[in-house]
Design a protein around this motif. Structure first.
Motif, PDB file in Angstrom:
ATOM      1  N   PRO A 216       0.827  -1.201   0.000  1.00 45.85           N
ATOM      2  CA  PRO A 216       0.000   0.000   0.000  1.00 45.85           C
ATOM      3  C   PRO A 216       0.862   1.252   0.000  1.00 45.85           C
ATOM      4  CG  PRO A 216       0.033  -1.014   2.173  1.00 45.85           C
ATOM      5  CD  PRO A 216       0.693  -1.982   1.240  1.00 45.85           C
ATOM      6  N   ALA A 217       0.335   2.288  -0.579  1.00 39.80           N
ATOM      7  CA  ALA A 217       1.072   3.556  -0.629  1.00 39.80           C
ATOM      8  C   ALA A 217       1.269   4.084   0.787  1.00 39.80           C
ATOM      9  CB  ALA A 217       0.315   4.562  -1.473  1.00 39.80           C
ATOM     10  N   PRO A 218       2.441   4.611   1.097  1.00 39.98           N
ATOM     11  CA  PRO A 218       2.674   5.161   2.434  1.00 39.98           C
ATOM     12  C   PRO A 218       1.800   6.385   2.675  1.00 39.98           C
ATOM     13  CG  PRO A 218       4.452   5.769   0.961  1.00 39.98           C
ATOM     14  CD  PRO A 218       3.603   4.785   0.219  1.00 39.98           C
ATOM     15  N   PRO A 219       1.455   6.641   3.930  1.00 42.53           N
ATOM     16  CA  PRO A 219       0.636   7.814   4.226  1.00 42.53           C
ATOM     17  C   PRO A 219       1.350   9.097   3.820  1.00 42.53           C
ATOM     18  CG  PRO A 219       1.578   6.897   6.231  1.00 42.53           C
ATOM     19  CD  PRO A 219       1.841   5.914   5.142  1.00 42.53           C
ATOM     20  N   ARG A 220       0.577  10.017   3.275  1.00 42.41           N
ATOM     21  CA  ARG A 220       1.167  11.257   2.788  1.00 42.41           C
ATOM     22  C   ARG A 220       1.232  12.336   3.860  1.00 42.41           C
ATOM     23  NH1 ARG A 220      -1.542  12.028  -3.233  1.00 42.41           N
ATOM     24  NH2 ARG A 220      -0.711  10.097  -4.146  1.00 42.41           N
ATOM     25  N   LYS A 221       0.514  12.140   4.935  1.00 40.84           N
ATOM     26  CA  LYS A 221       0.464  13.156   5.972  1.00 40.84           C
ATOM     27  C   LYS A 221       1.783  13.190   6.727  1.00 40.84           C
ATOM     28  CE  LYS A 221      -2.379  14.764   9.825  1.00 40.84           C
ATOM     29  NZ  LYS A 221      -3.549  14.448  10.684  1.00 40.84           N
ATOM     30  N   VAL A 222       2.460  14.325   6.711  1.00 42.49           N
ATOM     31  CA  VAL A 222       3.735  14.468   7.390  1.00 42.49           C
ATOM     32  C   VAL A 222       3.741  15.750   8.200  1.00 42.49           C
ATOM     33  CG1 VAL A 222       5.044  13.187   5.657  1.00 42.49           C
ATOM     34  CG2 VAL A 222       4.750  15.656   5.404  1.00 42.49           C
ATOM     35  N   ALA A 223       4.684  15.838   9.111  1.00 45.34           N
ATOM     36  CA  ALA A 223       4.831  17.042   9.923  1.00 45.34           C
ATOM     37  C   ALA A 223       6.250  17.536   9.792  1.00 45.34           C
ATOM     38  CB  ALA A 223       4.505  16.734  11.387  1.00 45.34           C
ATOM     39  N   LEU A 224       6.442  18.797   9.893  1.00 36.74           N
ATOM     40  CA  LEU A 224       7.765  19.389   9.832  1.00 36.74           C
ATOM     41  C   LEU A 224       8.322  19.521  11.227  1.00 36.74           C
ATOM     42  CD1 LEU A 224       7.218  22.196   7.166  1.00 36.74           C
ATOM     43  CD2 LEU A 224       8.405  20.027   6.876  1.00 36.74           C
ATOM     44  N   LEU A 225       9.496  18.933  11.450  1.00 35.84           N
ATOM     45  CA  LEU A 225      10.136  18.989  12.750  1.00 35.84           C
ATOM     46  C   LEU A 225      11.406  19.814  12.631  1.00 35.84           C
ATOM     47  CD1 LEU A 225       9.793  15.259  13.854  1.00 35.84           C
ATOM     48  CD2 LEU A 225       8.256  17.148  14.354  1.00 35.84           C
ATOM     49  N   ALA A 226      11.507  20.839  13.447  1.00 31.06           N
ATOM     50  CA  ALA A 226      12.686  21.690  13.419  1.00 31.06           C
ATOM     51  C   ALA A 226      13.762  21.093  14.302  1.00 31.06           C
ATOM     52  CB  ALA A 226      12.338  23.093  13.898  1.00 31.06           C
ATOM     53  N   GLY A 227      15.018  21.449  14.027  1.00 26.34           N
ATOM     54  CA  GLY A 227      16.116  20.968  14.856  1.00 26.34           C
ATOM     55  C   GLY A 227      17.254  20.483  14.000  1.00 26.34           C
ATOM     56  N   GLY A 228      18.438  20.475  14.588  1.00 24.88           N
ATOM     57  CA  GLY A 228      19.603  19.978  13.870  1.00 24.88           C
ATOM     58  C   GLY A 228      20.025  20.871  12.726  1.00 24.88           C
ATOM     59  N   GLY A 229      19.662  22.148  12.810  1.00 24.96           N
ATOM     60  CA  GLY A 229      20.098  23.075  11.781  1.00 24.96           C
ATOM     61  C   GLY A 229      19.257  23.024  10.528  1.00 24.96           C
ATOM     62  N   GLY A 230      18.123  22.343  10.574  1.00 28.13           N
ATOM     63  CA  GLY A 230      17.285  22.276   9.384  1.00 28.13           C
ATOM     64  C   GLY A 230      15.956  21.655   9.718  1.00 28.13           C
ATOM     65  N   GLN A 231      15.204  21.321   8.700  1.00 27.24           N
ATOM     66  CA  GLN A 231      13.904  20.714   8.899  1.00 27.24           C
ATOM     67  C   GLN A 231      13.920  19.285   8.372  1.00 27.24           C
ATOM     68  OE1 GLN A 231      11.363  23.515   6.844  1.00 27.24           O
ATOM     69  NE2 GLN A 231      10.693  24.371   8.791  1.00 27.24           N
ATOM     70  N   LYS A 232      13.218  18.407   9.062  1.00 25.56           N
ATOM     71  CA  LYS A 232      13.139  17.013   8.656  1.00 25.56           C
ATOM     72  C   LYS A 232      11.677  16.616   8.521  1.00 25.56           C
ATOM     73  CE  LYS A 232      17.408  15.669  11.055  1.00 25.56           C
ATOM     74  NZ  LYS A 232      18.000  14.758  12.060  1.00 25.56           N
ATOM     75  N   LEU A 233      11.423  15.735   7.608  1.00 29.70           N
ATOM     76  CA  LEU A 233      10.073  15.226   7.446  1.00 29.70           C
ATOM     77  C   LEU A 233       9.889  14.000   8.316  1.00 29.70           C
ATOM     78  CD1 LEU A 233       9.503  15.510   3.592  1.00 29.70           C
ATOM     79  CD2 LEU A 233       8.512  16.924   5.383  1.00 29.70           C
ATOM     80  N   ALA A 234       8.772  13.947   9.043  1.00 30.58           N
ATOM     81  CA  ALA A 234       8.468  12.789   9.885  1.00 30.58           C
ATOM     82  C   ALA A 234       6.979  12.530   9.810  1.00 30.58           C
ATOM     83  CB  ALA A 234       8.883  13.052  11.333  1.00 30.58           C
TER      84      ALA A 234
END
Length: 213
Positions: free
Chosen positions: A44-62
């Protein structure tokens, strides 16, 4: 005879997975391909809903819900692999007599011997090695035959299988793609009896692990 179930298995695959040699012979008598590959559906396709997490000098998708990634997709297999997974030497023999080839691998490199090692059935393993005595096959993620055998959580069958493969000359400390040997794998929360047995097996063979067991 070529219709498929929700897992992409034809009748011959389902019969082989049952481990029932008589059922396998009956299906084979209808003229099915003993080397046919199953066709598992795409994951199945992975869920598209993601949140932006700040930290580590940049932004990461989780993932917003914090869930783990889905399990790896199922891989196409031959009837012989399904019979090996069921630990049925009689079903495997029926397939081989009908033309099934132990040399046919799954698209990800999985062999019949690797699957048989994970079944925990010693008779199935012995039969596979009669057809192909190679114990050096490497499966997906660079897992060796001992990785497959040690993944069995039943000490009654896993220990017997591990001892047999070791006596046959299977290497005990092949690292997988992450650098983990079978000993590393069982050391991280594996079944205690299997863990103790394997550590002693390494010691008996004079193998010194580079990891802390």
């Amino acid at each position: 005879l070529t219709q498929r179930d929700s897992q992409g298995r034809q009748l011959v695959h389902v019969a082989a997975a049952s481990g029932n040699a008589d059922l396998v012979k009956m299906v084979l008598s209808k003229g099915v391909d003993p080397n046919a590959l199953s066709e598992p559906p795409p994951p199945p396709a992975p869920p598209r809903k993601v949140a932006l997490l700040a930290g580590g000098g940049g932004q990461k998708l989780a993932r917003a819900d914090g869930t783990r990634p889905p399990p790896p997709p199922a891989v196409a297999r031959t009837p012989l692999m399904f019979a090996a997974e069921a630990g049925s030497a009689p079903a495997m023999k029926a397939l081989v007599e009908a033309g099934a080839k132990v040399s046919v691998k799954a698209p990800d490199g999985t062999t019949v011997a690797l699957v048989a090692a994970g079944s925990g059935n010693l008779d199935a393993m012995k039969y596979v090695l009669e057809l192909d005595p190679d114990l050096t096959a490497i499966g997906p993620n660079h897992r060796s035959i001992m990785h497959y055998a040690i993944a069995n959580k039943n000490p009654d069958t896993a220990i017997t299988m591990l001892q047999y493969l070791a006596d046959k000359g299977a290497k005990l400390d092949v690292p997988d793609a992450k650098g983990d040997t079978p000993g590393d794998f069982i050391n991280r929360g594996g079944q205690q009896d299997i863990r103790i047995f394997y550590i002693q097996l390494l010691k008996d063979r004079g193998i010194v692990s580079k990891h802390d067991h």
